[in-house]
Design a protein around this motif. Sequence first.
Motif, short mmCIF file in Angstrom:
data_model
loop_
_atom_site.label_atom_id
_atom_site.label_comp_id
_atom_site.label_asym_id
_atom_site.label_seq_id
_atom_site.Cartn_x
_atom_site.Cartn_y
_atom_site.Cartn_z
N PHE A 45 0.88 -1.29 -0.07
CA PHE A 45 0.26 -0.06 -0.14
C PHE A 45 0.85 1.15 -0.01
O PHE A 45 0.27 2.34 -0.11
N PHE A 46 2.12 1.25 -0.08
CA PHE A 46 3.00 2.31 0.27
C PHE A 46 4.39 1.79 0.13
O PHE A 46 4.91 1.05 0.25
N ASN A 47 5.22 2.84 -0.74
CA ASN A 47 6.57 2.65 -0.95
C ASN A 47 7.39 3.70 -0.26
O ASN A 47 7.28 4.89 -0.04
N LEU A 48 8.13 2.77 0.78
CA LEU A 48 9.01 3.45 1.73
C LEU A 48 10.39 3.78 1.09
O LEU A 48 11.13 2.83 0.80
N GLN A 49 10.91 4.89 1.33
CA GLN A 49 12.26 5.34 0.88
C GLN A 49 13.19 5.56 2.32
O GLN A 49 13.00 6.79 2.94
N PRO A 50 13.76 4.57 2.87
CA PRO A 50 14.34 4.51 3.83
C PRO A 50 15.46 5.70 4.04
O PRO A 50 15.82 6.23 5.17
N SER A 51 16.06 6.43 3.01
CA SER A 51 16.79 7.41 3.09
C SER A 51 16.32 8.91 3.65
O SER A 51 17.03 9.29 4.28
N GLU A 52 15.16 8.92 3.50
CA GLU A 52 14.24 10.02 4.15
C GLU A 52 14.37 10.02 5.67
O GLU A 52 14.60 10.87 6.21
N LEU A 53 14.18 8.67 6.19
CA LEU A 53 14.32 8.54 7.75
C LEU A 53 15.73 8.52 8.08
O LEU A 53 15.90 8.78 9.13
N ALA A 54 16.75 8.04 7.26
CA ALA A 54 18.14 8.08 7.77
C ALA A 54 18.65 9.24 7.64
O ALA A 54 19.31 9.43 8.57
N LYS A 55 18.01 10.56 7.20
CA LYS A 55 18.36 11.63 7.42
C LYS A 55 18.04 12.10 8.78
O LYS A 55 19.10 12.73 9.43
N VAL A 56 17.25 11.86 9.25
CA VAL A 56 16.76 12.08 10.48
C VAL A 56 17.59 11.35 11.67
O VAL A 56 18.27 12.07 12.64
N ALA A 57 17.80 10.16 11.55
CA ALA A 57 18.55 9.02 12.22
C ALA A 57 20.25 9.85 12.33
O ALA A 57 20.65 9.71 13.26
N PHE A 60 8.01 19.19 3.00
CA PHE A 60 6.66 19.42 3.33
C PHE A 60 5.66 19.97 2.11
O PHE A 60 4.44 20.07 2.21
N PHE A 61 6.34 19.89 0.96
CA PHE A 61 5.77 20.52 -0.20
C PHE A 61 5.54 19.46 -1.36
O PHE A 61 4.43 19.57 -1.53
N SER A 62 6.56 18.54 -1.75
CA SER A 62 6.35 17.70 -2.77
C SER A 62 5.64 16.54 -2.31
O SER A 62 5.60 16.11 -1.10
N TYR A 63 5.14 15.83 -3.43
CA TYR A 63 4.34 14.77 -3.32
C TYR A 63 5.28 13.43 -2.78
O TYR A 63 6.47 13.33 -3.21
N GLY A 64 4.62 12.71 -1.67
CA GLY A 64 5.55 11.65 -1.37
C GLY A 64 5.30 11.27 0.17
O GLY A 64 5.43 12.16 1.01
N GLY A 65 4.91 10.29 0.62
CA GLY A 65 4.65 9.75 1.74
C GLY A 65 6.10 9.95 2.60
O GLY A 65 5.95 10.27 3.79
N SER A 66 6.98 9.28 2.16
CA SER A 66 8.38 8.85 2.74
C SER A 66 8.98 10.34 3.11
O SER A 66 9.29 10.62 4.13
N GLY A 67 8.90 11.30 2.31
CA GLY A 67 9.66 12.55 2.21
C GLY A 67 8.74 13.36 3.36
O GLY A 67 9.32 14.09 4.23
N LEU A 68 7.43 13.21 3.25
CA LEU A 68 6.71 13.96 4.23
C LEU A 68 6.79 13.47 5.60
O LEU A 68 6.89 14.48 6.81
#
Length: 427
Positions: free
Chosen positions: A109-121, A397-405
């Motif tokens: 149901f969702f494509n997860l891009q782990p690099s977006e969360l890795a930036k936080v980590a 906060f602007f571009s489309y994408g669940g992982s980025g948001l």
Amino acid sequence: MSGKDLLKRLDWLSILIFVLLVAIGWVNIYSSTYSEAHGGVFDFSSIYGKQLMFIAIDVAFLIIILSLESNFFERFSSIIYTISLVLLLGLYIFGTTIAGATSWYNLGFFNLQPSELAKVATALAVAKYLSDIQTDIKRRKDQFYAFLVLLIPAILVIPQPDPGSALVFFSLVFVLFREGIPVFYLGIGLFAIMIFVCTLMFGSIWIAIILGLILAVFLLLKKQSFKVPLIPIIGIYIVTILFSLSVNFVFENVFEQRHRDRFSLWLSLEKDPSKLEEIRKTIGYNTYQSEKAIESGGFFGKGFLEGTRTKGDFVPEQHTDYIFSTVGEEWGFIGTTTVIILFSILLLRLVFLAERQKNAFSRMYGYGVVSILLVHYFINVGMVIGVLPTIGIPLPFFSYGGSGLLGFTALLFIFLKMDSNRLKEGF
């Protein structure tokens, strides 16, 4: 801290700007992907419907973040960082390729891009390491380990290939400079970039001649006033020439053709006007159409859902990396200026919040948040208006994408949670 106390302590200016950016972003995603074939606003088969669903998930996500103890993120930062590295490594086995990059996990149901969360980590890990050593980062060993923390995830995402995310990880060096790493390193980096660009534009021979003249002038002046040792200066000259000579090899043998074309377009390396125009309309097609869309918006814009280039799908991926071009066409100079002002206020506000932290970890993490958001914002807008080469990173906060948001929301609200507890002992 009770829920009532938390609401009082949160920085509502930052939250207000966050809400405005997400809302304006969704409106432009709706406009850039609208089709009469779709249902209403809540048509979750459409891109704007999916983004609305991501926003709803995002609200639940930020509530969870705010409900955690502030020291949770400092206590478990090493574990969070390790998990993020495992997820990045897992992409080489279980990753899904989208648009030529193996940067995603297909969860159905969702494509997860782990690099977006890795930036936080990684921002958490850098803050944790620097706060643990409890001193200015002057020792070479400390500098090495600090660079290593941000270097590892960058190395993991480059082969995907995802050079944009790799560049964002390197943005965390600004945190190191804030905490006392010698500016000498920044000077080396900027000098290397300058030599790289100048070599592509003018060639290694001209670089050697110009630097040789500078060295000769320096040697003449040295006899009169300078007391700098001669051998290190000559050594720097030789290393610089060798680096310049390596640039052409890297450019021709390491870079892919699409990368060479993007640099040729950005730096106008192609001298044949017809070939340069051909590159501009092929490799530079996205940027070319984006510039035209923004130019056509004028001062006030064409109005909501009235962008002819937007409605005609002239700009590929307009709802993701090139969403800013929709703002330019439909809302004009007024709209683009408003978005830029909102981002600028948010970044300045976060710098202010970072400086008022009582806890070193919170301060360093706050500067990590600023660094990541600034690089994303600066590169994305620069890319869309054609002053920077196409790299491919979203507008926060602007571009489309669940992982980025989710990633940007976690990045921001973890810090706002820390800031809300800054007067408590330890924070």
